[in-house]
Design an enzyme around this catalytic site. Structure first.
Site, PDB file in Angstrom:
ATOM      1  N   ASP A 215       0.818  -1.212   0.000  1.00 47.57           N
ATOM      2  CA  ASP A 215       0.000   0.000   0.000  1.00 47.57           C
ATOM      3  C   ASP A 215       0.850   1.258   0.000  1.00 47.57           C
ATOM      4  O   ASP A 215       0.600   2.189  -0.771  1.00 47.57           O
ATOM      5  CB  ASP A 215      -0.942   0.001   1.213  1.00 47.57           C
ATOM      6  CG  ASP A 215      -2.111  -0.955   1.017  1.00 47.57           C
ATOM      7  OD1 ASP A 215      -2.092  -1.742   0.040  1.00 47.57           O
ATOM      8  OD2 ASP A 215      -3.026  -0.938   1.844  1.00 47.57           O
TER       9      ASP A 215
ATOM     10  N   ARG B 170       1.218   7.139  16.764  1.00 51.69           N
ATOM     11  CA  ARG B 170       1.094   8.072  15.644  1.00 51.69           C
ATOM     12  C   ARG B 170       1.826   9.391  15.856  1.00 51.69           C
ATOM     13  O   ARG B 170       2.471   9.894  14.924  1.00 51.69           O
ATOM     14  CB  ARG B 170      -0.392   8.334  15.340  1.00 51.69           C
ATOM     15  CG  ARG B 170      -1.196   7.098  14.955  1.00 51.69           C
ATOM     16  CD  ARG B 170      -0.443   6.171  14.076  1.00 51.69           C
ATOM     17  NE  ARG B 170      -1.262   5.109  13.491  1.00 51.69           N
ATOM     18  CZ  ARG B 170      -0.737   4.073  12.874  1.00 51.69           C
ATOM     19  NH1 ARG B 170       0.586   3.931  12.766  1.00 51.69           N
ATOM     20  NH2 ARG B 170      -1.521   3.146  12.354  1.00 51.69           N
TER      21      ARG B 170
ATOM     22  N   ASP C 281      -6.601   7.342  12.448  1.00 54.82           N
ATOM     23  CA  ASP C 281      -5.168   7.575  12.268  1.00 54.82           C
ATOM     24  C   ASP C 281      -4.878   8.801  11.434  1.00 54.82           C
ATOM     25  O   ASP C 281      -3.927   9.534  11.692  1.00 54.82           O
ATOM     26  CB  ASP C 281      -4.508   6.331  11.664  1.00 54.82           C
ATOM     27  CG  ASP C 281      -4.326   5.254  12.715  1.00 54.82           C
ATOM     28  OD1 ASP C 281      -4.235   5.606  13.905  1.00 54.82           O
ATOM     29  OD2 ASP C 281      -4.276   4.073  12.343  1.00 54.82           O
TER      30      ASP C 281
ATOM     31  N   SER D  50      -7.521  -6.089   8.673  1.00 57.05           N
ATOM     32  CA  SER D  50      -6.438  -5.116   8.597  1.00 57.05           C
ATOM     33  C   SER D  50      -5.684  -5.086   9.922  1.00 57.05           C
ATOM     34  O   SER D  50      -6.293  -5.199  10.996  1.00 57.05           O
ATOM     35  CB  SER D  50      -7.058  -3.761   8.288  1.00 57.05           C
ATOM     36  OG  SER D  50      -6.167  -2.726   8.550  1.00 57.05           O
TER      37      SER D  50
END
Lengths: 408, 408, 408, 408
Positions: B16, B98, B127, B181
Site C-alpha cells: 500500500d 502516531r 489515524d 487489517s
C-alpha cells in the site's frame, strides 16, 4: 445525646452482634429490636431468631427479612448501570449493601417506635460511616449507637469474658480468633485484616471462599449469553429471571470458573489505606457484559460523559453517600443514558476471566454501512474528514505559529 | 493548497505505501523522501530500503530508524503513568504511536527541505486525524497529503492495476485481500475490518497473532516482579532494563500466558463505531502492575484526582491531541503525582490474566499501625470517627429535616 | 447530496436572507418555504410576509410564528438552571436560540413535505454548526443548505448586484456595509465583526443597542424581588408571570440600569478566537438571582457537582449539541437538583451591576441555629470538629511522615 | 495527646488571642511563643509586641513579620492563575491566608523547639480546618491546640471575666460585643455573624469597611492597564511593581470605585451554610483582568480544561487542602497553562464594576486574518466547515435513525 430508649440493632445472630445486643441492654437499659436481613450472605436466618429470643428479645421485636430482590433491583443494578469501580478496580460489594440495611433499620425504628439504631461496625472502617450517613439522611433525629466506638471491650479476651458473664453461647470455633474478617452478600465476599495485613505477602489460598482457584477451574471455556433491558440484566441464555436470580446464577458461573478475585490496597474514607481480598464472581461477569452491550447501544458522547463522572459516583457510594442529592443527580444522569441499552452479550468464562466475545441489539448504533472497508455506497464521504481535521487543527496551528514566532 | 514539491512519506515497505509512493511521484511530480520506523512491529526494515531504492528514491532520501526506546520512554511510559484506558478498556496502542511518527516526519521534512508529509491512513479512521493533528501542531505550514482521501483507487482491483502499471512488485500473498487489517508496534497489535465487521460474530482464532490462546497457555502460573521508579517500570525480577527492553520482555511474558486480548466495539473520533481486536500483552501486565504500586505509594486525594481526569486524557490521545496544550497540562498533573510511585509489584500470570498479588515500597503510605485489627497503640483514635461522621452528616440531616417539613 | 426539491428557509425578511431565498430558487430550481420566528428580536414580522410573497412564495409556504414562550420555557430556563457560562462569562444568548429554530425548520419540512432546510449562517461561525447539528439530530435524512459556504457572492458588491438583478428591494441604509454584525433575541443582542475586530480597541459606544450606558443609568439603585419555583423564575415583585413575560420585564430593568454588557474574546468551536460584544440585560439579572436562591436552597454536594459539570454543559450548548444524549443527561442531573430551588431573591440594580442582597425560602437549608455565633443550644457540638479534622488530616500526616523519612 | 510544653500561637494582639495566650499559660503551664504576621490586614503590629511582652512572653519568643510579599507571590497569585471562585462567586480571601500562617507557625515551632501550635479559630468554622490540615501536612507530629473547642469560656461575659482576672487590658470598645466578626488581609475583608446572620436581611451599610459604596464612588469611570507575565500581574499603567505592591494599588483603585463587594450564603466544609459579606477590591479587578488576558493568549483546549477543574481547585483551597498532593497536581496543570499568558489588559472601573474593555499581547492567539468578515485571503476555507459538521453530526444522525426506527 440523651440515652436511647429503644434501639433497632442490625443483628446477624453471630457472637459479636449478640454481645452488642446484650451490651445495649445492660449499658443503656433499653429495649432492643433486632433486624436480620438475608442479603444473600449464604447463612441461615432462623438461628438468629432463636438466639435473639434466647437473649430476651420479644418476638414482635424480631425482624427477619429476605431483601435480596430489593438489594439487587434497587441498589446493585442501578450501580452497575454506571460501570462503577472504586479506584479503578473495586466493585463496591460491601458499600452498596449498607444503605439498604440502614434504610430498613430506620423504617423498623419508625414502625416500632424506636429512637435509635445500632450497628456492629468498628471505628476504623468505612462501614460505620455508610451506616450512619444513610441513617441520618433518612431520619435526621435518629440516634445511632456504634458500640465498638464506645465500649472498652478492646480485646478478644474481654469480649469473650463479657459473653460468658452474660450467658451468650460461644460456638467452639469462635473461641480462637478468626485469621481474617469477612463480609458477604449476594454481590461479593470481602476478606481483610490479620493474615492479610501485610500487602507484600500474597493472600493465602484459604482466604478465598466464594470462587474456585482459577487453576482448579474447568479446562474448557463456557459461554453464556446475558440479555439486557435499559441497562439491567434480564435474562441468561434466553431465560428471563428476576434480578436476584440473575445475580445468583451469575455467581454460580463465576464461582465455577474462578472469576472475580481481586487483591487490592484501597484508600478508606477515614484516611488510611487497607488491604482487602474481594470475590465478586457474578458482578465481574455483569460489569463485563454491561460494558459489552453499551459498546453497541450507547452513543460516544453519552459514554464518555458517563465514564468521566463514574469515579465520583463510585467514590460517593464507597464513602457512604448513597442517600445524598449528588448521588441521586448522578443516578438521574446515568439512568437517562440507559434507555436504549438493550440487547444481548455473549461472554466467555475461562480460568479466572470473563470476556465479551460478541454482542447484538435491535438498538445498535453500530453501522456496518459506515465503518466497512468495502464500498460503503456513499454512507460516508471520506472528503469530509479533511475539513474535520482542518478545523480541529486550526487552534493547534495558531499555537505552533506562536511558538515559532517566539523562538527566534 | 498548492502542489507539494517534496514529500516525506511514512513508508512501511509494504504494497500500500509503495503504491502511495508511486502515486505521489506521478500525481504531484514531486520528490519523495521515505521514513521507515522500527516501532517494534516485528518486521525487518532493510527490505523497505531496497524497495524504496527500486522505486527510485535517492539513498539520501531514505530514512530508516529504530525508535523503539524513544517510543516507550517518551510516549508509552508517560501514558501508562495515567493508567489510561479509552472507553474503559482500550490501551491505546495504535493511538500512542502516531504522534511519534508525525514528529519524525516533520523533523525529516525540515532536514530535507520537504514542504509536505504523507501517510497511508484512510479517510474513515482515527489515524488520519492523529497523523495530521500532530503534524500541524509541530509545523503549522506543513502540507499533509492523505492519498486515500484523494485518489480514485477505491477498490482492491484498481490498486493492483496501478501497482502493475507502475512496476510495483506484488507479493504473492497480497494478491488476494487480507481477511482483516492489522497495525502493530511494540505496545500492541490491532486487527479490524472484514471478518471482524459484525460485532455479533465471535472473532476467529486466526485473528490473534501476538498472544497464545489462553487455553493453550501453560497450566502453571508464573510470577514476575516489576520494579518501578517514579511511575515507570525499571526492572523485571530485579534486573534493570531500558524502557523498550522491559516492554519487549513483558510482551514475551504476556504472549506466553495469553494475556492482553481484547474484543471491543469502540467509538471513533470521526463519528462511527468500529470493532477491533487488540492484543496488548506487555501493556496489560504493565497497567496491572502500575495500579499495584500506586495502591501503596499514591495518596487517595492524588489517586482520585488522577482517576477523574483519566478518561479525558485517554480521549485526547485517542483523538490525536498528543501535541496539545491540554494533554501537556494533564501530563504535568500526572507526572507531579508520580514522584514517589517507586517500589515493586509481584504479578501472577495465568491463562489470560495478570493479577497483582503483592507489592512493597520504601515509599509506602500503607500503615499497618493504623489499619490493624490488633491494638494500634494509639495510632488512631476511634472516637474521632464519631465527629467525622457527624460533620459529614450535618448537611444530610438538614436535607432530611427539610424533606420531612414539606411532607406534611 | 442530490438536489433539494423543496427547502424550508430560516427567513428574517432582511436583505441577506432574501438574497438566499432567491438564490435557492435560481440555483436549485426548488420550491421555498419560509419560516420567520419571533424570538423577541424586536422586529416586526409582517413585513417578512410581504417580502416573501413578493419574492414569489406561496401563502401556504409562509410560516410566521411567535415562539417566545417556547424559547424561554424550554430553552432559556433549562439552561439557566445550570448557571451556564461559556468560558466563565458568556450567557450563550445566540447559542440557545439556534436549536429552537432548527427544530421548527425540521418540523415545517415534515409538514410541508420539504426535503431540505437552509440557513443564512456563514462558514466561519458557530451558528452553521448549531443549525445543522440540531437539524441532523432531529431528522437524519434532512438536507441542509448553507448558501454562504456554497455560492460565490463573496463580496458586498456581488451580493448587491445579485439583489438588483433579481429585483430584491434594498433598503437605503443597507447600501453601505453595516459597521458590525448583529444577532438578537429575547435573551440577548450580540455584535461582532468589522469595527470590533481588533480586541485591543475599545468597542465604540454605538455598538451597544440594548442597554443604556451605565454612566447614563439612574443615579438611584432599584431593588426587585424575583420569585423562583423549582429553579425557574415565576414572578417579579410578587406578580406571577409567564416565562417570556418575566424575561421581557427583566430586560427592561436591565436595560434601564445598564446591566449585562460584556466585551469578550471567545473561542469558537470552529477553531478560531473571535471578539463579541454581548448585551444580556435580563439574563444577567436572572443568573445572579438564580445563584442567590440556590445559595440557601441547594445542598453543597448538589451545588458543587453542578458547578463541576457546568463548563461542559455550557460548551455543549455553545458547540451546538443541544439535541445530544450528553446534554440531555446533564439536563437530567441539573433538573434533579432543582426540586427545592424555590423562594425569593432581592436584587439591587445600579449603574451596570445586579447584586443579590437578600434571599429567603420555605425550603431554605440555612440553619441559623447551627451557624450562630450565639449559644446554639446544642445544635452543633464543636468537639465533633476535632475528629473531623483528625480524620481528614490522617492521609496528610502519612504523606508528611514519608516526606520526612526520605529527606534525611 | 500529651500536654504541650511550648506552643507557638498565632497572635493578633487583640483581646481574644490575648485571652488564649493567657489560657495556654494557665491551662497547660506551657511556654508560649507568639507569631504576629502582617498579611496586609491594615493594623499596626508593634502594639502586639508590647502586649505580648506585658503578658510575659520573652522577647526571643515574639515573632513579628511582614509576610505580604510572600502571601501575594506564593499564595494569592498562584490561586488567581486558576481564576478560582468558590461556589461561583467567592474569591477565597480568608482561605488562602491560612496555609501561610500555619506554615510559619510550624517553622517557628521547629526554630524554637516548640511541640505545639495554637490558633484562635472557633469550632464551627472553616479556619480551624485550614489551620490544622496545613500544620499536620507540614509536620505530622505537631500538636495543634484550638482553645475555642476546649475551654468553657462560652460567653462574652465569661471571656471578659477571664481577661479581668488575668490582667488582660480590655479596650473600651471591646466591652460590648462587636456587631459582626471580621477577618482581613491584603486580599480581602470578610464580615460574618450577628447582624448578618439572617440572609433575608440586607447587610447594613456599616458592615462594608474596605470599599466605598458604589453610590458614593466617582461619577467618572477610570481606566487602568494591568500588565501580565506568565499569568501573574506585573505592572499597572506600565509601571512594574512587586506582587504585594500591585495588589495594594489595585485595592486602592477598587476601594475608590466600590469594586468587589459580595453578599454570599456559602457552604462551609463543616457542613452548614453561612452568610458572609466579602470585600475584595483588588482581587476582583485582578480576576477580571486575568480572564481578559487569557482570552487572547490561552488556547481553547487549555482554557476549557482549566475551567473544568477550577471548581475542584477552589474547593480544595476553601476546605484547607492547600498542602495536599491534589492541590499541587492541579497547580502543576494550571501553571503549565500560563507560560504565554503575557500581555496587557485595560479595565474600566465604575460604580462597583470592573470590566475588561481591551487587551493586547505579543503572544496573542487571536487571528484577525481568520476571523475577519472581510476577505481572509485564504486563511480559512469555509468548505472545511461542511466536513467538520458532517463528522460531528454522524453520531447524532445514527441516534436519530435509531429513534425513528423504534417509533414505528
Amino acid at each position: 445525646m440523651s440515652a436511647p430508649k429503644k434501639v433497632v440493632l442490625a443483628y446477624s445472630g453471630g457472637l459479636d452482634t449478640s454481645i452488642i445486643l446484650k451490651w445495649l441492654q445492660t449499658e443503656y437499659g433499653c429495649e432492643v429490636v433486632t433486624f436480620t436481613a438475608d442479603l444473600g450472605q449464604g447463612e441461615e436466618l432462623e438461628p438468629a431468631r432463636k438466639k435473639a429470643e434466647m437473649l430476651g428479645i420479644k418476638p414482635e421485636n424480631i425482624f427477619i427479612e429476605d431483601v435480596r430482590e430489593e438489594f439487587v433491583r434497587d441498589f446493585v443494578f442501578p450501580m452497575f448501570r454506571a460501570n462503577a469501580l472504586y479506584e479503578g478496580l473495586y466493585l463496591l460489594g460491601t458499600s452498596i449493601a449498607r444503605p439498604l440495611i440502614s434504610k430498613r433499620l430506620v423504617e423498623i425504628a419508625a414502625e416500632t417506635g424506636a429512637d435509635a439504631v445500632a450497628h456492629g461496625a468498628t471505628g476504623k472502617g468505612n462501614d460505620q460511616v455508610r451506616f450512619e450517613l444513610a441513617a441520618y439522611a433518612l431520619n435526621p433525629d435518629i440516634k445511632v449507637i456504634a458500640p465498638w466506638r464506645e465500649w472498652d471491650l478492646s480485646s478478644r479476651t474481654k469480649l469473650l469474658e463479657f459473653a460468658e458473664q452474660n450467658q451468650i453461647p460461644i460456638a467452639k470455633d469462635k473461641r480462637g480468633e478468626a485469621p481474617f474478617s469477612v463480609d458477604a452478600n449476594l454481590l461479593h465476599t470481602s476478606s481483610e485484616g490479620k493474615v492479610l495485613e501485610n500487602p507484600a505477602d500474597e493472600a493465602p489460598d484459604y482466604v478465598y471462599q466464594r470462587t474456585v482457584n482459577p487453576e482448579d477451574a474447568p479446562d474448557t471455556p463456557e459461554f453464556i449469553e446475558i440479555g439486557f433491558e435499559k441497562g439491567d440484566a434480564v435474562s441468561i441464555n434466553g431465560e428471563a429471571m428476576s434480578p436476584a436470580t440473575i445475580l445468583t446464577q451469575l455467581n454460580e458461573y463465576g464461582r465455577k470458573h474462578g472469576v472475580g478475585r481481586l487483591d487490592l490496597v484501597e484508600n478508606r474514607f477515614v484516611g488510611m489505606k487497607s488491604r482487602g481480598v474481594y470475590e465478586t464472581p457474578g458482578g465481574t461477569i455483569l460489569l463485563e457484559a454491561h460494558r459489552g452491550i453499551e459498546q453497541i447501544t450507547l452513543d460516544s458522547g453519552a459514554g464518555h460523559l458517563k465514564d468521566s463522572i463514574m469515579p465520583r459516583y463510585a467514590e460517593l457510594i464507597y464513602n457512604g453517600f448513597w442517600y445524598s442529592p449528588e448521588r441521586e443527580m448522578l443516578q438521574a444522569l446515568i439512568d437517562e443514558s440507559q434507555k436504549f441499552v438493550t440487547g444481548t452479550v455473549r461472554v466467555k468464562l475461562y480460568k479466572g476471566s470473563a470476556r465479551t466475545v460478541a454482542r447484538w441489539s435491535d438498538y445498535s448504533l453500530y453501522s456496518e454501512a459506515h465503518v466497512t472497508f468495502e464500498d460503503d455506497a456513499g454512507a460516508y464521504d471520506q472528503k469530509d474528514a479533511a475539513g474535520f481535521i482542518q478545523l480541529n487543527a486550526l487552534r493547534l496551528k495558531l499555537l505552533a505559529s506562536r511558538a515559532r514566532r517566539h523562538k527566534g
